[in-house]
Scaffold this active site. Structure first.
Site, mmCIF file in Angstrom:
data_model
loop_
_atom_site.group_PDB
_atom_site.id
_atom_site.type_symbol
_atom_site.label_atom_id
_atom_site.label_comp_id
_atom_site.label_asym_id
_atom_site.label_seq_id
_atom_site.Cartn_x
_atom_site.Cartn_y
_atom_site.Cartn_z
ATOM 1 N N ASN A 77 0.823 -1.200 0.000
ATOM 2 C CA ASN A 77 0.000 0.000 0.000
ATOM 3 C C ASN A 77 0.864 1.260 0.000
ATOM 4 O O ASN A 77 2.091 1.198 0.061
ATOM 5 C CB ASN A 77 -0.968 -0.025 1.183
ATOM 6 C CG ASN A 77 -2.277 0.673 0.881
ATOM 7 O OD1 ASN A 77 -2.302 1.713 0.230
ATOM 8 N ND2 ASN A 77 -3.372 0.112 1.361
ATOM 9 N N HIS A 107 21.972 2.358 13.960
ATOM 10 C CA HIS A 107 23.133 3.140 14.374
ATOM 11 C C HIS A 107 23.717 2.560 15.652
ATOM 12 O O HIS A 107 23.002 1.940 16.444
ATOM 13 C CB HIS A 107 22.733 4.602 14.596
ATOM 14 C CG HIS A 107 22.168 5.239 13.368
ATOM 15 N ND1 HIS A 107 22.963 5.809 12.398
ATOM 16 C CD2 HIS A 107 20.894 5.356 12.922
ATOM 17 C CE1 HIS A 107 22.199 6.266 11.417
ATOM 18 N NE2 HIS A 107 20.941 6.001 11.713
ATOM 19 N N GLY A 134 -1.554 -1.198 8.841
ATOM 20 C CA GLY A 134 -1.090 0.162 8.604
ATOM 21 C C GLY A 134 -0.198 0.678 9.724
ATOM 22 O O GLY A 134 -0.444 0.441 10.903
ATOM 23 N N ALA A 152 -2.044 -3.112 13.286
ATOM 24 C CA ALA A 152 -1.724 -1.741 12.905
ATOM 25 C C ALA A 152 -1.008 -1.014 14.032
ATOM 26 O O ALA A 152 -1.345 -1.165 15.204
ATOM 27 C CB ALA A 152 -3.000 -0.992 12.540
#
Length: 177
Positions: A77, A107, A134, A152
């Site tokens: 998406n 990092h 999402g 999500a």
């Protein structure tokens, strides 16, 4: 970089690779829905591999493209970010919701090393049949097992086994499928 060792992202050859990637993404992200073949051609040029019948909705962001593999029959998406400083492998029949982040880049934790500007990366694997809701964030070095569902907004810090539903921040298994 691909070996998981510290590297400099400002290395001229890496900067040139990112520039080439962004030029292709610039066209892909501005392309019309009326040009599906040209969109597909841009992804074939950009990615290490893209399977048959896979749809990627713009905008897409990745750093290099050549470390990013998407299997067959996937739906990616809009607004996906894939920091592919290490391999990002998406299996077949995967569904990825909007604004998902696949973050292979990381990092050093030690401040003195981090201040040098060096970084490293760990691969991400999304196995066959996974659904990422999402806004999911998948962190460096994570594998999500086949047929699992990630709710999500979850932040996935550790491997997720196959055939489970996992949610939260940090993401935890809540049930087996």
């Amino acid at each position: 970089m691909l070996a998981g060792e510290l590297y400099s992202a400002s290395d001229p050859s890496l900067e040139e690779d990112r520039r080439a990637c962004r030029l292709t993404l610039e066209w892909f992200n501005a392309s019309s829905v009326a040009e599906p073949e040209r969109r597909r051609d841009a992804l074939v040029e950009l990615l290490a591999e893209i399977g048959a019948d896979t749809i990627v909705e713009p905008p897409l962001h990745c750093d290099y493209g050549y470390n990013f593999t998407i299997g067959a029959r996937c739906y990616i998406n809009t607004g996906v970010v894939a920091l592919d400083c290490a391999a990002i492998r998406i299996g077949d029949d995967v569904q990825i919701g909007p604004r998902v982040q696949l973050l292979a880049a990381t990092h050093p934790v030690q401040p003195d090393v981090r201040r040098t500007g060096l970084e490293y990366a760990k691969p991400i694997t999304i196995e066959d049949g996974v659904w990422l809701g999402g806004g999911v964030i998948v962190c460096p070095g994570v594998t999500i097992g086949a047929d699992s569902v990630i709710g999500a907004g979850s932040v996935v810090l550790e491997d997720i086994p196959p055939q489970v539903v996992a949610v939260g921040s940090p993401c935890r298994v809540v049930r087996r499928l």
